[in-house]
Design a protein around this motif. Structure first.
Motif, mmCIF file in Angstrom:
data_model
loop_
_atom_site.group_PDB
_atom_site.id
_atom_site.type_symbol
_atom_site.label_atom_id
_atom_site.label_comp_id
_atom_site.label_asym_id
_atom_site.label_seq_id
_atom_site.Cartn_x
_atom_site.Cartn_y
_atom_site.Cartn_z
ATOM 1 N N ALA A 31 0.819 -1.210 0.000
ATOM 2 C CA ALA A 31 0.000 0.000 0.000
ATOM 3 C C ALA A 31 0.856 1.265 0.000
ATOM 4 O O ALA A 31 0.388 2.336 -0.383
ATOM 5 N N ALA A 32 2.105 1.108 0.420
ATOM 6 C CA ALA A 32 2.969 2.282 0.552
ATOM 7 C C ALA A 32 4.073 2.371 -0.494
ATOM 8 O O ALA A 32 4.593 3.457 -0.758
ATOM 9 N N VAL A 33 4.438 1.218 -1.095
ATOM 10 C CA VAL A 33 5.588 1.175 -1.999
ATOM 11 C C VAL A 33 5.202 0.475 -3.302
ATOM 12 O O VAL A 33 4.475 -0.526 -3.288
ATOM 13 N N ALA A 34 5.694 1.000 -4.411
ATOM 14 C CA ALA A 34 5.479 0.357 -5.712
ATOM 15 C C ALA A 34 6.650 -0.587 -5.976
ATOM 16 O O ALA A 34 7.696 -0.176 -6.480
ATOM 17 N N PHE A 35 6.481 -1.849 -5.632
ATOM 18 C CA PHE A 35 7.545 -2.831 -5.824
ATOM 19 C C PHE A 35 7.596 -3.282 -7.282
ATOM 20 O O PHE A 35 6.581 -3.281 -7.990
ATOM 21 N N ASP A 36 8.791 -3.687 -7.698
ATOM 22 C CA ASP A 36 8.960 -4.187 -9.065
ATOM 23 C C ASP A 36 8.655 -5.666 -9.182
ATOM 24 O O ASP A 36 8.340 -6.145 -10.276
ATOM 25 N N LEU A 37 8.739 -6.403 -8.065
ATOM 26 C CA LEU A 37 8.486 -7.847 -8.115
ATOM 27 C C LEU A 37 8.321 -8.371 -6.689
ATOM 28 O O LEU A 37 8.977 -7.896 -5.762
ATOM 29 N N LEU A 38 7.435 -9.360 -6.523
ATOM 30 C CA LEU A 38 7.260 -10.044 -5.243
ATOM 31 C C LEU A 38 7.846 -11.446 -5.328
ATOM 32 O O LEU A 38 7.609 -12.165 -6.300
ATOM 33 N N VAL A 39 8.601 -11.831 -4.311
ATOM 34 C CA VAL A 39 9.045 -13.215 -4.127
ATOM 35 C C VAL A 39 8.211 -13.728 -2.967
ATOM 36 O O VAL A 39 8.376 -13.284 -1.825
ATOM 37 N N LEU A 40 7.303 -14.645 -3.250
ATOM 38 C CA LEU A 40 6.222 -14.947 -2.311
ATOM 39 C C LEU A 40 6.134 -16.432 -1.994
ATOM 40 O O LEU A 40 6.017 -17.268 -2.889
ATOM 41 N N ASP A 41 6.185 -16.752 -0.704
ATOM 42 C CA ASP A 41 6.017 -18.132 -0.251
ATOM 43 C C ASP A 41 4.543 -18.520 -0.376
ATOM 44 O O ASP A 41 3.654 -17.717 -0.083
ATOM 45 N N VAL A 42 4.294 -19.752 -0.795
ATOM 46 C CA VAL A 42 2.912 -20.217 -0.949
ATOM 47 C C VAL A 42 2.277 -20.529 0.399
ATOM 48 O O VAL A 42 1.185 -20.068 0.727
ATOM 49 N N MET A 43 2.965 -21.332 1.214
ATOM 50 C CA MET A 43 2.398 -21.825 2.468
ATOM 51 C C MET A 43 2.798 -20.917 3.620
ATOM 52 O O MET A 43 3.925 -20.954 4.097
ATOM 53 N N MET A 44 1.844 -20.074 4.056
ATOM 54 C CA MET A 44 2.085 -19.180 5.188
ATOM 55 C C MET A 44 0.887 -19.248 6.131
ATOM 56 O O MET A 44 -0.237 -19.533 5.683
ATOM 57 N N PRO A 45 1.089 -18.999 7.403
ATOM 58 C CA PRO A 45 -0.039 -18.966 8.339
ATOM 59 C C PRO A 45 -1.040 -17.894 7.926
ATOM 60 O O PRO A 45 -0.668 -16.847 7.415
ATOM 61 N N GLY A 46 -2.320 -18.180 8.133
ATOM 62 C CA GLY A 46 -3.343 -17.215 7.741
ATOM 63 C C GLY A 46 -3.556 -17.229 6.238
ATOM 64 O O GLY A 46 -3.710 -18.279 5.629
#
Length: 238
Positions: A52-67
């Motif tokens: 919401a605060a930063v325009a990132f160029d790419l996300l590296v995202l884990d699939v399995m996270m709590p919630g």
């Protein structure tokens, strides 16, 4: 190993989202050494706050996270019209898991454990793919009914304005548009997208997603056709 020089890495700002604190720290350090700016988040909620605060160029995202899982986060981002590229990480790297990742709107998928050098390479590949790059020849816009695809700008425009395309969707349409009328095998498409290891089902999923953006009725394609046992062909027209 010396860091590779790549223009895309000089200013690219990445957000690494993983609930494993040790892996977050390792990736932040390694990717920073590779020339990226790197922020980190422990879960989807923390990632949302940063997005919401930063325009990132790419996300590296884990699939399995709590919630909220990584898949759910990507699906929500796409529904909200956010087209930031996403590379997903997971310990579940089977074909069905890869397909689920692409269906959610991810641009690439890397199974754990992985070599950090491969991660950096894939990140650079995605950034090159989504960055506007000069072409040796000017390609004329391609007509798709009431819409036009401008390959030079990776834009799909129509009477209702510009249609949002993710980086992967724009790259797929660009590859097909530049060889309009020619059948491309799934292997050729995967190579053009910079993901030569992607399976056939993963390519089919990306084609399905693209059809939702360009076809009046995705169930009865007018422009992006399946050629049985061969691949796909884009046939532009009014």
């Amino acid at each position: 190993m010396p860091a590779e020089s790549a223009p895309a890495a000089e200013t690219a700002h990445l957000l690494v989202v993983d609930d494993d604190a040790r892996l977050r720290a390792l990736l932040q350090r390694f990717l920073s050494e590779q020339g990226f700016r790197v922020s980190i988040a422990a879960d989807a909620a923390a990632a949302r706050a940063q997005l919401a605060a930063v325009a990132f160029d790419l996300l590296v995202l884990d699939v399995m996270m709590p919630g909220e899982s990584g898949l759910e986060l990507v699906e929500t981002l796409r529904r909200e019209g956010k087209d930031v590229p996403v590379l997903m990480l997971t310990a579940r790297g089977g074909p069905d898991d890869r397909v689920a990742g692409f269906e959610s709107g991810a641009d690439d998928y890397l199974g754990k454990p992985f070599d950090p050098r491969e991660l950096a390479l894939r990140i650079r590949t995605i950034l090159r793919r989504v960055a506007p790059a000069p072409q040796p020849l000017t390609a004329a816009p391609v007509q798709l009914g009431m819409r036009w695809f401008d390959a030079e700008r990776s834009e799909l425009r129509g009477p209702d304005g510009t249609v949002r395309l993710t980086g992967g969707e724009a790259a797929l349409l660009d590859a097909l548009a530049r060889r309009a009328g020619e059948v491309l095998s799934r292997e050729e498409i995967a190579t053009a997208l910079g993901t030569p290891e992607a399976g056939e089902r993963a390519i089919d999923v990306q084609v399905t997603r693209l059809r939702r953006k360009i076809e009046p009725d995705p169930r009865e394609p007018r422009f992006l056709h399946t050629v049985r046992h061969r691949g796909y062909v884009l046939r532009p027209g009014p």
